[in-house]
Every structure is written in structure tokens, then in C-alpha cells.
Design an enzyme around this catalytic site. Structure first.
Site, PDB file in Angstrom:
ATOM      1  N   GLY A  59       0.719  -1.135   0.084  1.00 53.90           N
ATOM      2  CA  GLY A  59      -0.040  -0.017  -0.169  1.00 53.90           C
ATOM      3  C   GLY A  59       0.649   1.164  -0.040  1.00 53.90           C
ATOM      4  CB  ALA A  60       0.876   4.370  -2.136  1.00 52.86           C
TER       5      ALA A  60
ATOM      6  CD  GLN B 181      -3.228  -6.844  -3.366  1.00 53.17           C
ATOM      7  OE1 GLN B 181      -3.933  -7.316  -4.248  1.00 53.17           O
ATOM      8  NE2 GLN B 181      -1.919  -6.193  -3.796  1.00 53.17           N
TER       9      GLN B 181
ATOM     10  CG  ASP C  33      -0.167   2.087  -5.820  1.00 50.59           C
ATOM     11  OD1 ASP C  33      -1.177   1.721  -5.999  1.00 50.59           O
ATOM     12  OD2 ASP C  33       0.590   1.787  -4.994  1.00 50.59           O
TER      13      ASP C  33
END
Ligand code: MRU
Length: 363
Positions: free
Chosen positions: A59-60, A208, A249
Site C-alpha cells: 500500500g503506497a 488484497q 499509488d
């Protein structure tokens, strides 16, 4: 290798995706969810780089702060006797984490912020520099949660009063330091009394959505239905989806959005069905230096993520495989971009630039 944290077991308290502890940086191991809630402790920047590469943490925003904490671990462990030696150690850690994942710009933002902090401290005594860098990584953790709560409050105004909201991948507490971006918007809307039912795309190949989004929403008691990715269009056509909200992202200066593979498909479907498609991301995900989405590097991951599910081979031997981890949704499909600084709308070249300069834009 990472060491498992003995004291770690299921807990009903708030999800701690990553945190700085005296023993090292502690991560919930996202590769084990949803069936096992296990934690690992990384004691040096090499271990943090492995955790990012292997998606123990993903996750960014989470990997941006993880990168900073990895560098902080390098600083903490450093035996440097001069500022020059400490810089060499920092450069080595930056290089290690920089090579882990290419698409989420937050990773590079996290590295840059630690480097800038170091430069601003160079004239101070060594011990003070080390302490300040460790504190900077912890500050980034706290700021991320605050940003998510702020974008949650703003984004909640865009959510329907009731009904289905579709999300893709996991842009929740697990993808951040807490609360989440897209799921933060949903959480805030639910906290305001909106009756939201989340439709979570399972998000092949790494799942996810079904593994992580469903897990954390169930923990919060938010009504959730998991669908396989190829059901999204049918759900929209059946009138079950009132809005889509996803994370990002990297967002280019023109509003093109790189996010988990499959996001583009959802955005096109949303447009066809007249459903608003929202992106929620901290401003650290906006990359004003990248003019448009075609310039965003897309990570290619191991074919095994596609060929196997839970260790079982699903394709014939020798077949060709593609596994781009992200796609780019052109700005024309994006109804609005929710950041902690405000809600940007098209033309994004103007609205994102204004937010970057701290100028308020319309909601
Ligand atoms: O490959 P991942 O799991 O790191 O990809 C994550 C996503 O694409 C998320 O949607 C994105 O990082 C937003 S997280 C708040």
C-alpha cells in the site's frame, strides 16, 4: 531474515499496520492475513527492504513510511563516528529501499523526506542528528493517520447516504499507517451515520480485496460483500453500486491515476453506468513532476502470483503470463480526487497544482 514477534496474537484493538518500537519496526504480516494475525519485527534496513519487496507491508502510504523507518533503523544501528560516515550509511539504506518497488511514489517521497531532513541537520552533533531522524520517521507515521482522517472527513461528503460503494484492492488501514484512504472515506461516512454497504473486489492476483479489505472492514463491523473482479459490471448494472472509491499509488500532474491492476476496468465500467469514480490519496501520492500516466513506471511482478492460488497451480505448464501490478486510469474517468488538502476536480492540471501550492480548491 525477519523475526516473528512472540507477543503477537489476535487483538481487538486498532489495526497497527506498522509501528516504531524499541525492538525495531513492527509490521503486521499482510501475507498471512486473513487467516493468521502475525507480526514481524525488522531490526535493520535490509529487513525492512525485504518486507516491502515481499509485501509483508504494502500500500503506497504504508511503504512510504516503512521506507523512512527503514532508513531510521539504519541511522539507529549506525556506528558512524562522523557526519560524513553517517551520510554514507543513510545513502546505502536509501539505495536498498529505493529498489524495492517502483510504482508508488510515496516510497520515493519517504526517502526524499529523510534525506532532506538529514541535510537540514548536518551541522548538529551526531547524536542529535540520529535522534531527529528517528523522530522524523515517527512524525511521518502520525501525519499519515491525520491526513487519512482529514481526507475521510472531506470524502465522506461525496458518499451516498445509503447503498453500495465499490472499492478495489486495499486502500485501508493496512495500506497506510491507520484509518485508510479509500476506506478512510468509507469509515468517515459510516461514522457520520451513512448506511454504506461495501462491495470489495477480490483483486486478483494478490487478493488484497478479499484478504485484506474484507478483513479490516469485518473487524470494524462495516457491512461488506466480496465479489470476484469480473462481477463488478453486473453489480453496477443491477443498480447495487452508488459510488466507487479507490486509492492510488501515483497520481500524475494531469490527474491520471496509477493504482492496482483492474482499477482502470472499474473506472470505465463506472463511467458507462453513470456512477461517480472517486480516488482518495494523501498529497504525497501526487507526483507533479510526472506529467501524465504513461510516464509512470509499472511494476511487473512474479508470474507465480498469476499461475498459482494459495500454492496450487492453476494454469498449464509453460503458458505465457503477464503480471503488471498496476494500471493507469486516465483522468477523464476520475470524478474527483480527495486529498487531505482538499478535493480536486478536472482540469486536474490546475486543481492539483493549486493544492500543491496550498491554494484551496472547490469541493
Ligand atoms: O501492490 P499493493 O498491494 O502495494 O498495491 C496497493 C494499491 O494499489 C492500493 O490501492 C494503493 O497503494 C492505495 S493504498 C492507500
Amino acid at each position: 531474515m525477519l523475526s516473528a514477534d512472540d507477543g503477537s496474537k489476535t487483538t481487538d484493538t486498532m489495526i497497527q499496520t506498522l509501528e516504531w518500537t524499541d525492538a525495531g519496526v513492527r509490521f503486521i504480516d499482510q501475507t498471512k492475513l486473513p487467516t493468521e494475525e502475525r507480526y514481524v519485527i525488522c531490526k535493520n534496513c535490509e529487513q525492512v527492504a525485504d518486507a516491502i519487496r515481499n509485501m509483508v507491508v504494502r500500500g503506497a502510504p504504508a511503504i512510504g513510511v516503512a521506507a523512512a523507518m527503514g532508513i531510521a533503523l539504519g541511522v539507529k544501528n549506525s556506528k558512524a563516528e562522523s557526519v560524513g560516515e553517517l551520510k554514507q550509511e543513510i545513502d546505502r539504506c536509501c539505495e536498498l529501499v529505493r529498489k524495492t518497488r517502483p510504482t508508488a511514489v510515496n516510497l520515493f517521497w519517504g526517502i526524499r523526506r529523510m534525506q532532506d531532513k538529514f541535510e537540514s541537520l548536518r551541522v548538529r552533533p551526531l547524536a542529535k542528528i540520529k535522534q531527529a531522524l528517528i523522530e522524523e520517521a515517527q512524525r511521518m507515521h502520525a501525519e499519515d493517520i491525520a491526513a487519512n482522517q482529514a481526507m475521510g472527513r472531506l470524502g465522506a461528503t461525496l458518499m451516498p447516504a445509503s447503498g453500495g460503494v465499490l472499492t478495489h484492492c486495499n486502500a485501508g488501514a493496512l495500506a497506510t499507517c491507520g484509518y485508510g484512504t479509500a476506506l478512510g472515506v468509507i469509515r468517515a461516512a459510516v461514522e457520520e451515520g451513512k448506511k454504506i454497504h461495501v462491495y470489495a473486489d477480490e483483486t486478483r492476483p494478490f487478493l488484497q480485496g478479499s484478504r485484506l479489505t474484507a478483513w479490516e472492514l469485518m473487524k470494524d463491523g462495516i457491512p461488506t460483500t466480496v465479489i470476484s473482479d469480473n462481477m463488478a459490471g453486473a453489480m453496477m448494472r443491477a443498480g447495487k453500486i452508488g459510488a466507487v472509491v479507490v486509492g492510488a499509488d501515483r497520481i500524475a500532474a494531469n490527474g491520471d491515476v496509477a493504482n492496482k491492476i483492474g482499477t482502470y476496468t472499474v473506472a470505465v465500467l463506472a463511467k458507462e453506468h453513470g456512477i461517480p469514480f472517486y480516488v482518495a490519496a494523501p498529497f504525497s501520492t501526487v507526483d507533479l513532476a510526472t506529467a501524465e500516466g504513461s510516464k509512470i513506471p509499472i511494476e511487473q511482478r512474479n508470474a507465480k502470483e498469476v499461475t498459482h492460488i494459495a500454492g496450487k497451480q492453476m494454469v498449464p505448464d509453460g503458458v505465457q503470463i503477464e503480471n503488471p501490478a498496476f494500471d493507469v486510469t486516465p483522468a477523464k474517468y476520475v470524478t474527483a480526487i480527495v486529498t487531505e488538502r482538499g478535493i480536486a476536480r478536472a482540469p486536474y492540471e490546475d486543481s492539483l497544482l493549486k493544492l500543491g501550492e496550498g491554494i484551496a480548491v472547490g469541493g
